[in-house]
Write a protein that holds these residues in place. Structure first.
Motif, PDB file in Angstrom:
ATOM      1  N   ASP A  34      -1.248  -5.312   4.048  1.00 30.47           N
ATOM      2  CA  ASP A  34      -2.528  -4.598   3.996  1.00 30.47           C
ATOM      3  C   ASP A  34      -2.990  -4.199   5.393  1.00 30.47           C
ATOM      4  OD1 ASP A  34      -2.613  -4.821   1.245  1.00 30.47           O
ATOM      5  OD2 ASP A  34      -4.100  -6.439   1.220  1.00 30.47           O
ATOM      6  N   HIS A  82      -1.150   9.140   3.696  1.00 26.98           N
ATOM      7  CA  HIS A  82      -0.836   8.599   2.373  1.00 26.98           C
ATOM      8  C   HIS A  82       0.538   7.935   2.336  1.00 26.98           C
ATOM      9  CE1 HIS A  82      -4.057  11.518   1.467  1.00 26.98           C
ATOM     10  NE2 HIS A  82      -4.447  10.545   0.672  1.00 26.98           N
ATOM     11  N   ARG A 111       1.137 -10.159   1.727  1.00 25.83           N
ATOM     12  CA  ARG A 111       0.218  -9.107   1.266  1.00 25.83           C
ATOM     13  C   ARG A 111      -0.878  -8.861   2.307  1.00 25.83           C
ATOM     14  NH1 ARG A 111       1.258  -6.790  -3.469  1.00 25.83           N
ATOM     15  NH2 ARG A 111       2.418  -7.981  -5.018  1.00 25.83           N
ATOM     16  N   GLU A 114       3.559 -15.053  -0.652  1.00 26.84           N
ATOM     17  CA  GLU A 114       3.108 -13.728  -1.084  1.00 26.84           C
ATOM     18  C   GLU A 114       1.744 -13.397  -0.495  1.00 26.84           C
ATOM     19  OE1 GLU A 114       1.883 -11.194  -5.074  1.00 26.84           O
ATOM     20  OE2 GLU A 114       3.237 -12.908  -5.309  1.00 26.84           O
ATOM     21  N   VAL A 133      -0.726  -1.333   6.628  1.00 35.18           N
ATOM     22  CA  VAL A 133      -1.030  -0.052   5.981  1.00 35.18           C
ATOM     23  C   VAL A 133      -2.242   0.587   6.652  1.00 35.18           C
ATOM     24  CG1 VAL A 133      -1.924   0.986   3.846  1.00 35.18           C
ATOM     25  CG2 VAL A 133       0.048  -0.560   3.749  1.00 35.18           C
ATOM     26  N   TYR A 187       0.869   3.858   2.507  1.00 36.51           N
ATOM     27  CA  TYR A 187       0.826   2.990   1.332  1.00 36.51           C
ATOM     28  C   TYR A 187       1.933   3.403   0.373  1.00 36.51           C
ATOM     29  CZ  TYR A 187      -0.728   0.599  -2.846  1.00 36.51           C
ATOM     30  OH  TYR A 187      -0.774  -0.199  -3.966  1.00 36.51           O
ATOM     31  N   ASP A 188       2.947   2.570   0.270  1.00 38.16           N
ATOM     32  CA  ASP A 188       4.100   2.837  -0.586  1.00 38.16           C
ATOM     33  C   ASP A 188       4.250   1.652  -1.547  1.00 38.16           C
ATOM     34  OD1 ASP A 188       6.601   3.162  -1.749  1.00 38.16           O
ATOM     35  OD2 ASP A 188       7.602   3.706   0.123  1.00 38.16           O
ATOM     36  N   PRO A 189       3.615   1.745  -2.725  1.00 34.86           N
ATOM     37  CA  PRO A 189       3.597   0.595  -3.636  1.00 34.86           C
ATOM     38  C   PRO A 189       4.987   0.120  -4.073  1.00 34.86           C
ATOM     39  CG  PRO A 189       2.686   2.551  -4.713  1.00 34.86           C
ATOM     40  CD  PRO A 189       2.898   2.899  -3.271  1.00 34.86           C
ATOM     41  N   VAL A 190       5.933   1.031  -4.213  1.00 30.18           N
ATOM     42  CA  VAL A 190       7.283   0.624  -4.614  1.00 30.18           C
ATOM     43  C   VAL A 190       7.910  -0.230  -3.515  1.00 30.18           C
ATOM     44  CG1 VAL A 190       9.599   1.461  -5.185  1.00 30.18           C
ATOM     45  CG2 VAL A 190       7.588   2.606  -6.147  1.00 30.18           C
ATOM     46  N   ARG A 191       7.794   0.225  -2.279  1.00 32.22           N
ATOM     47  CA  ARG A 191       8.318  -0.525  -1.135  1.00 32.22           C
ATOM     48  C   ARG A 191       7.603  -1.873  -0.998  1.00 32.22           C
ATOM     49  NH1 ARG A 191      11.837  -2.373   2.661  1.00 32.22           N
ATOM     50  NH2 ARG A 191      10.779  -2.769   4.621  1.00 32.22           N
ATOM     51  N   ILE A 192       6.291  -1.864  -1.152  1.00 32.84           N
ATOM     52  CA  ILE A 192       5.516  -3.097  -1.011  1.00 32.84           C
ATOM     53  C   ILE A 192       5.966  -4.130  -2.041  1.00 32.84           C
ATOM     54  CG2 ILE A 192       3.214  -4.113  -1.293  1.00 32.84           C
ATOM     55  CD1 ILE A 192       2.135  -1.447  -0.015  1.00 32.84           C
ATOM     56  N   GLU A 193       6.111  -3.721  -3.277  1.00 34.02           N
ATOM     57  CA  GLU A 193       6.520  -4.676  -4.317  1.00 34.02           C
ATOM     58  C   GLU A 193       7.948  -5.166  -4.106  1.00 34.02           C
ATOM     59  OE1 GLU A 193       4.332  -6.219  -6.180  1.00 34.02           O
ATOM     60  OE2 GLU A 193       2.908  -4.911  -5.152  1.00 34.02           O
TER      61      GLU A 193
END
Length: 103
Positions: A86, A48, A82, A78, A89, A51-57
């Motif tokens: 993906d 888990h 992305r 972008e 990840v 996948y780090d959405p804060v880091r990705i954004e």
């Protein structure tokens, strides 16, 4: 290999030579980046974490800003990042899961 500026390219072949030169440099950079992604997967302990959405954004925000500063379409940049993220990840998750199964 000497490079030409876009405006100095007079033929399609001139342009193709420069694109091939850039592609060679890009693939080397992607390979270098991949080695760091592999190392990150070795360091992480839970799938888990991949996948780090804060880091990705945050990464996407920087990419868009840098693209804009280089007069590159931010949406195109972008999309490329992305797709790369993906893939990374899923790659990281696979390594972590495989390692945990082997333990």
């Amino acid at each position: 290999m000497t490079s030409k500026k876009p405006a100095d390219c007079e033929t399609k072949e001139d342009v193709r030579v420069e694109i091939d030169r850039i592609d060679q440099a890009l693939i080397a950079l992607f390979a270098e980046r991949h080695r760091y992604v592999t190392r990150m997967a070795q360091i992480k302990t839970d799938p888990h974490e991949a996948y780090d959405p804060v880091r990705i954004e945050a990464v996407i925000g920087r990419v868009r800003s840098r693209a804009e500063g280089l007069d590159l379409d931010e949406d195109q940049a972008e999309l490329i990042w992305r797709t790369l993220i993906d893939w990374n990840v899923n790659y990281e998750k696979g390594i972590i899961v495989a390692r945990r199964r082997a333990e």
